[in-house]
Design a protein around this motif. Structure first.
Motif, mmCIF file in Angstrom:
data_model
loop_
_atom_site.group_PDB
_atom_site.id
_atom_site.type_symbol
_atom_site.label_atom_id
_atom_site.label_comp_id
_atom_site.label_asym_id
_atom_site.label_seq_id
_atom_site.Cartn_x
_atom_site.Cartn_y
_atom_site.Cartn_z
ATOM 1 N N GLU A 40 0.828 -1.197 0.000
ATOM 2 C CA GLU A 40 0.000 0.000 0.000
ATOM 3 C C GLU A 40 0.869 1.256 0.000
ATOM 4 O O GLU A 40 0.574 2.217 -0.704
ATOM 5 C CB GLU A 40 -0.933 -0.034 1.221
ATOM 6 C CG GLU A 40 -2.017 1.016 1.239
ATOM 7 C CD GLU A 40 -2.973 0.940 0.045
ATOM 8 O OE1 GLU A 40 -3.156 -0.162 -0.520
ATOM 9 O OE2 GLU A 40 -3.516 2.001 -0.315
ATOM 10 N N HIS A 41 1.961 1.217 0.768
ATOM 11 C CA HIS A 41 2.886 2.357 0.778
ATOM 12 C C HIS A 41 3.499 2.547 -0.608
ATOM 13 O O HIS A 41 3.641 3.684 -1.073
ATOM 14 C CB HIS A 41 3.989 2.162 1.825
ATOM 15 C CG HIS A 41 4.999 3.255 1.802
ATOM 16 N ND1 HIS A 41 4.732 4.517 2.300
ATOM 17 C CD2 HIS A 41 6.252 3.310 1.294
ATOM 18 C CE1 HIS A 41 5.793 5.288 2.100
ATOM 19 N NE2 HIS A 41 6.729 4.584 1.499
ATOM 20 N N ASN A 42 3.849 1.463 -1.273
ATOM 21 C CA ASN A 42 4.392 1.550 -2.634
ATOM 22 C C ASN A 42 3.413 2.251 -3.570
ATOM 23 O O ASN A 42 3.807 3.094 -4.369
ATOM 24 C CB ASN A 42 4.716 0.150 -3.177
ATOM 25 C CG ASN A 42 6.041 -0.386 -2.646
ATOM 26 O OD1 ASN A 42 6.915 0.381 -2.245
ATOM 27 N ND2 ASN A 42 6.195 -1.692 -2.653
ATOM 28 N N LYS A 43 2.126 1.912 -3.432
ATOM 29 C CA LYS A 43 1.090 2.535 -4.279
ATOM 30 C C LYS A 43 0.966 4.021 -3.970
ATOM 31 O O LYS A 43 0.900 4.843 -4.866
ATOM 32 C CB LYS A 43 -0.263 1.867 -4.047
ATOM 33 C CG LYS A 43 -0.416 0.547 -4.784
ATOM 34 C CD LYS A 43 -1.800 -0.039 -4.526
ATOM 35 C CE LYS A 43 -1.777 -1.548 -4.660
ATOM 36 N NZ LYS A 43 -2.876 -2.181 -3.915
ATOM 37 N N GLN A 44 0.927 4.346 -2.668
ATOM 38 C CA GLN A 44 0.700 5.740 -2.263
ATOM 39 C C GLN A 44 1.897 6.622 -2.548
ATOM 40 O O GLN A 44 1.742 7.791 -2.880
ATOM 41 C CB GLN A 44 0.345 5.796 -0.761
ATOM 42 C CG GLN A 44 -1.030 5.225 -0.454
ATOM 43 C CD GLN A 44 -1.343 5.222 1.046
ATOM 44 O OE1 GLN A 44 -0.596 5.786 1.838
ATOM 45 N NE2 GLN A 44 -2.438 4.586 1.421
#
Ligand SMILES: *[C@@H]1O[C@H](CO)[C@@H](O)[C@H](O)[C@H]1NC(C)=O
Ligand SMILES: *[C@@H]1O[C@H](CO)[C@@H](O)[C@H](O)[C@H]1NC(C)=O
Length: 121
Positions: free
Chosen positions: A56-60
Motif C-alpha cells: 500500500e505504501h508503494n502505491k501511495q
C-alpha cells in the motif's frame, strides 16, 4: 414452569458474566485495558498485514520497496483492530525497518494504512 422475576434476574446475571468471560478470553484480556498487546511476527495474518502495509505504501508513495518480514508488532482492539508493526523491507538492495500502522475491520474486509514511517537505524 412459570418464570419468576428472580429467576430471570439470575439468568441475566449469568449471561452477563458469561459474555464478560467470553470477551476476556476472546481478546486475551485486551478489552479491559484497551492497550497494545504484542503479536507474533510470524503469525500468517500479521505477515499479511505487514505485506499489505508495504504494498500500500508503494502505491501511495510510488516507491518499490520489497517486503521482507515483520520484525515485531502490537495490536489494539478498537471498533476493529489497529496494528502497529515494525516491518523490514528492501530499498535499493538495503534492508530498512519501517513502522507501519494498519487499521483493519476484518469482518468487512476493510484495511487502511494509517501511517508508514522509516525508522532511523
Ligand atoms: C513512479 O515512479 C516511476 C519510476 O521512478 C516513474 O517513472 C513514474 O513516472 C512515477 N509515477 C508517478 C505517478 O509519479
Ligand atoms: C486511511 O487513513 C488515512 C490516514 O489516517 C486517512 O486520512 C484516510 O481517511 C483513511 N481512509 C479511509 C478510507 O478510512
Amino acid at each position: 414452569m412459570r418464570f419468576q422475576a428472580h429467576q430471570f434476574f439470575i439468568l441475566a446475571s449469568v449471561s452477563l458474566l458469561l459474555s464478560c468471560f467470553y470477551l476476556d478470553t476472546a481478546y486475551g484480556g485486551r478489552v479491559r485495558d484497551g492497550g497494545w498487546q504484542a503479536v507474533d511476527p510470524k503469525d500468517p495474518h500479521i505477515v499479511e498485514i505487514g505485506r499489505y502495509a508495504v504494498d500500500e505504501h508503494n502505491k501511495q508513495a510510488n516507491t518499490s520497496l520489497k517486503f521482507k518480514s515483520v520484525v515485531k508488532g502490537e495490536s489494539q482492539v478498537v471498533a476493529g483492530v489497529n496494528y502497529r508493526l515494525i516491518v523490514a523491507a528492501v530499498h535499493v538492495k538495503n534492508v530498512h525497518n519501517y513502522q507501519a500502522m494498519v487499521y483493519e475491520r476484518a469482518w468487512e474486509g476493510f484495511r487502511n494504512l494509517t501511517s508508514f514511517l522509516p525508522l532511523l537505524a
